[in-house]
Design a protein around this motif. Structure first.
Motif, PDB file in Angstrom:
ATOM      1  N   LYS A  98      51.749  35.076  34.407  1.00 26.04           N
ATOM      2  CA  LYS A  98      51.617  35.931  35.603  1.00 26.04           C
ATOM      3  C   LYS A  98      51.787  37.413  35.271  1.00 26.04           C
ATOM      4  N   ASN A  99      50.958  37.911  34.361  1.00 24.01           N
ATOM      5  CA  ASN A  99      51.025  39.318  33.941  1.00 24.01           C
ATOM      6  C   ASN A  99      50.661  40.270  35.080  1.00 24.01           C
ATOM      7  N   ASP A 100      49.808  39.802  35.999  1.00 26.24           N
ATOM      8  CA  ASP A 100      49.456  40.668  37.152  1.00 26.24           C
ATOM      9  C   ASP A 100      50.688  41.036  37.979  1.00 26.24           C
ATOM     10  N   THR A 101      51.580  40.099  38.098  1.00 28.96           N
ATOM     11  CA  THR A 101      52.808  40.339  38.870  1.00 28.96           C
ATOM     12  C   THR A 101      53.646  41.427  38.219  1.00 28.96           C
ATOM     13  N   ILE A 103      52.495  43.865  36.317  1.00 27.79           N
ATOM     14  CA  ILE A 103      51.808  45.159  36.506  1.00 27.79           C
ATOM     15  C   ILE A 103      52.139  45.742  37.882  1.00 27.79           C
ATOM     16  N   ASP A 104      52.041  44.893  38.896  1.00 26.41           N
ATOM     17  CA  ASP A 104      52.345  45.372  40.248  1.00 26.41           C
ATOM     18  C   ASP A 104      53.796  45.835  40.367  1.00 26.41           C
ATOM     19  N   ARG A 192      46.404  51.908  38.294  1.00 27.84           N
ATOM     20  CA  ARG A 192      46.712  50.481  38.540  1.00 27.84           C
ATOM     21  C   ARG A 192      45.487  49.575  38.315  1.00 27.84           C
ATOM     22  N   LYS A 196      45.045  46.619  35.388  1.00 26.58           N
ATOM     23  CA  LYS A 196      44.825  45.203  35.697  1.00 26.58           C
ATOM     24  C   LYS A 196      43.550  44.677  35.042  1.00 26.58           C
ATOM     25  N   ASP A 197      42.503  45.499  35.089  1.00 26.47           N
ATOM     26  CA  ASP A 197      41.224  45.051  34.549  1.00 26.47           C
ATOM     27  C   ASP A 197      41.304  44.832  33.038  1.00 26.47           C
ATOM     28  N   ALA A 200      43.603  41.772  32.310  1.00 27.33           N
ATOM     29  CA  ALA A 200      42.933  40.514  32.657  1.00 27.33           C
ATOM     30  C   ALA A 200      41.880  40.150  31.627  1.00 27.33           C
TER      31      ALA A 200
END
Length: 746
Positions: A98-101, A103-104, A192, A196-197, A200
């Motif tokens: 859950k790397n997106d979490t 980053i946020d 941001r 993310k891009d 991902a």
């Protein structure tokens, strides 16, 4: 009967008892069944009991030792398992962290702290030094807890994930902490999505070494839409922080895969007849252990197989004993026939053993060539069909052992099933065989049903191979023909050696071209016609009570062969000539008449005729009285006024009395035919009266005392003789229903 003749008969009876005493001895019978059990034991020993050798560890072998059966090669199997385990590739697991979490969480914290104007710049730097690493650590811990709670990952794998994350964690450069507080809200908003891009895109691949992947971040940032250098620099650092390994080595999964690979390895076998030890080879511990496992060591021999085989042999022999004991066959008492049965078993097993010697793993189907039905056919022809059925089961059981090449089980059902089918078909085909061609027919049926059974089994197998099918069917066809050859070759030997009159032999003896029958026809045509008529009567009578009708017919053809020595002294041959008995003394007439059974036996012996035929010729008159010459002698003595005593015993046949049903039936038919022929116009009542009178006379005279014929059977014989005579004399019998219209004149 004179005293000299009486003594001669007594001496012959005593001599006959001495010769045939062993045939009915209980002790001999027990020994024969023990011999049969021993035969079963010996014939199956090589297949069921392994040979043992005197082997000493550390010495050289004095002979080449072959594997008696298939056995697993434990060392080769273990080596194959290790090789299979080595070929297993390491197992890795892909884990989403859950790397997106993360980053946020980082950008949210940056927006929050940078927007607070009351916090000084230096304080913001200090906060970022503390908060960002804490966010990374918290996310990793939460991910580990989530993975553990899912239950999909083993403990060693979780530990491996935690270790890899700790070892490959990225540390932000110190200058980054001073640049982050200067990032405006607009800068962070632009950064941001780019972060993310990039993350991902890179995390979409399987990452074992995060450092290698982090090196690609700068290139992707430079191609983004960010214009500020600081923004690009910070996106690069944040992306590197967020990127982590997602591919982890699973030690337990790897071990499980290796274990499964070991289990999937098929055992390596040492096949039957493979060389275990060559001459001169050193007996190593490995070889010694292998020989021990095969129970080939003399000092560690296992005697349980011998004991088990002894029980099996006893059971097989017991099957034969119980069937024979409960049957009404002559073999129940006659040890001679039991010897013949054992000899047939021995020949049949030897033929199977010879075929098994050339059988191997490459050509196991040679077993179908064995003439397994040989013994069955011989027993059916020479002894009895029900006994042949029982023997067929035993032969089939032995075939399934003798031709078993795989040794996974004691029995190979394929050979047992084929043997059972062909043996049963042979019995059904050979029953009531009356010609040698019937044996050839049985051979063709054996080949056909053997091929049919083999085809059915091949079609049901998983892997049907055309070559094996053709070989099997060829051997099956050849086996049927081989059986015929052996049966035709062995049958005369058993007929001569044991005095057996098979149906085939009886048919041959009934041929009118036989020298004795030609002699009977040419020299005594009346007696020949009489014998043929007696044959018709006796055959019908015998079949009505279950006796051997064919033996009665053929025995009737030869029963009066002794009359050919003095043909003119017998009334059926006195056509247009004077009766010579009218001119001679009744005692001389008596001597001539009663001599024809003895003369016939001598002639039959000269032509080497079977004993049952000779017995009928000798016994068909028994010890009956020559009434005509007895009364003639009494009348002559009365007319001459002689005081000489005329004894009834002197005018009786010397015998012996009938010893079998067949001899008794031929004797009755002989008297009935002669009596009825003497009637000019016999009626139904006269024939019936004559038949019953003759049977009653012989019964009252004790002529049936030495054979096992019953009153019920005598009644059936009388009824059958009446019916047969009705067919013979129907044109001469006056029927009451036909006489009535004539008397009435209509």
């Amino acid at each position: 009967m004179t005293s000299v003749m009486k003594n001669e008969v007594q001496m012959k009876g005593k001599f006959h008892y001495q010769l045939s005493g062993w045939k009915y001895s209980t002790g001999i019978r027990v020994l024969l069944f023990l011999l049969l059990a021993f035969g079963f034991y010996v014939s199956l020993y090589a297949k069921l009991v392994p040979q043992v050798y005197d082997i000493v560890l550390g010495t050289t072998s004095e002979k080449t030792i072959y594997a008696p059966r298939q056995i697993e090669n434990a060392i080769a199997t273990e080596q194959a398992k290790e090789d299979a385990a080595k070929r297993v590739q390491p197992v890795y697991r892909i884990v989403n962290l859950k790397n997106d979490t993360l980053i946020d969480a980082i950008y949210d914290k940056l927006l929050q702290i940078n927007a607070d104007e009351e916090v000084k710049f230096d304080d913001k730097v200090s906060i970022y030094r503390r908060v960002i690493p804490q966010l990374i650590s918290d996310l990793e811990n939460d991910s580990i807890k989530s993975l553990r709670a899912s239950g999909q990952y083993n403990v060693p794998l979780l530990e491996q994930i935690q270790t890899a994350l700790a070892e490959q964690q990225y540390q932000l450069p110190e200058e980054s902490y001073f640049k982050l507080p200067r990032m405006t809200k607009e800068d962070l908003a632009a950064m941001r999505p780019v972060t993310k891009d990039i993350v991902a895109k890179l995390m979409n691949d399987q990452i074992l070494d995060a450092q290698t992947v982090r090196a690609k971040v700068a290139e992707l940032v430079n191609t983004s839409n960010l214009t500020k250098n600081t923004s690009r620099e910070m996106v690069t650092e944040i992306a590197r922080v967020v990127i982590t390994p997602n591919k982890f080595f699973d030690q337990k999964g790897t071990d499980d895969a290796k274990g499964q690979a070991r289990e999937n390895v098929k055992p390596v076998y040492i096949n039957k007849n493979d060389v275990l030890v060559k001459v001169g080879d050193m007996i190593t511990e490995e070889i010694y252990a292998r020989l021990d496992k095969l129970e080939l060591l003399k000092d560690k021999a296992n005697y349980l197989p011998q004991f088990g085989l002894s029980i099996l042999a006893a059971l097989l022999s017991l099957v034969v004993f119980m069937f024979v004991k409960q049957s009404s066959l002559p073999i129940k008492y006659n040890n001679s026939q039991l010897v013949m049965l054992i000899l047939i078993f021995l020949i049949n097993v030897i033929s199977m053993k010879i075929i098994s010697l050339v059988q191997n793993l490459d050509y196991p189907y040679i077993g179908y060539l064995a003439p397994t039905a040989l013994g069955t056919i011989l027993i059916a022809i020479l002894l009895d069909a029900p006994l042949a059925f029982v023997s067929s089961v035993l032969f089939s059981l032995m075939a399934s052992i003798i031709f078993n090449t795989e040794h996974t089980l004691l029995f190979d059902f394929r050979y047992g099933l084929v043997s059972l089918v062909i043996c049963f078909s042979a019995v059904f085909t050979i029953q009531r065989a009356s010609q040698r061609a019937t044996i050839l027919k049985a051979g063709l049926m054996i080949a056909f049903f053997s091929m049919l059974t083999i085809t059915s089994m091949l079609l049901m197998e998983d892997h049907f191979q055309q070559k094996e099918a053709l070989i099997s069917l060829s051997f099956a066809a050849a086996g049927g023909l081989l059986t015929v050859v052996f049966v035709i070759g062995l049958l005369p030997f058993f007929e001569v050696a044991f005095g057996i009159l098979s149906p085939l032999k009886l048919v041959e003896l009934s041929n009118p071209n036989h020298p004795l029958l030609r002699k009977l026809l040419t020299e005594t045509p009346g007696t020949y016609h009489h014998s043929v008529m007696v044959g018709n009567l006796s055959e019908a009578a015998a079949e009505s009570i279950g006796a051997d009708g064919l033996l009665c017919r053929v025995g009737s053809y030869y029963h009066d062969i002794g009359k050919t020595k003095r043909p003119s002294y017998f009334i059926e041959n006195q056509t247009n000539i004077e009766n010579p008995h009218d001119r001679i003394d009744p005692n001389l007439s008596k001597s001539i008449i009663i001599a024809h059974p003895r003369d016939g036996v001598e002639m039959l012996k000269d032509y080497k005729m079977p004993k049952p035929i000779r017995d009928i010729a000798e016994q068909h008159h028994g010890t009956t009285l020559l009434h005509y010459f007895y009364h003639k002698a009494m009348k002559q003595a009365e007319e001459e006024g002689s005081d000489k005593e005329i004894r009834e015993e002197d005018f009786r046949y010397p015998g012996p009395k009938a010893q079998s049903k067949e001899a008794a039936i031929v004797g009755i038919a002989d008297s009935v035919e002669a009596a009825v022929r003497s009637l000019r116009n016999p009626t139904l009542e006269q024939i019936d009266s004559m038949v019953h009178k003759i049977i009653k006379s012989r019964l009252d005279d004790g002529q049936f005392n030495e054979c096992d014929i019953t009153l019920k059977e005598l009644d059936k014989i009388a009824k059958t003789l009446n019916e047969t005579l009705l067919g013979i004399f129907h044109s001469r019998i006056e029927y009451p229903s036909e006489l009535a219209p004539k008397k009435s004149g209509t």
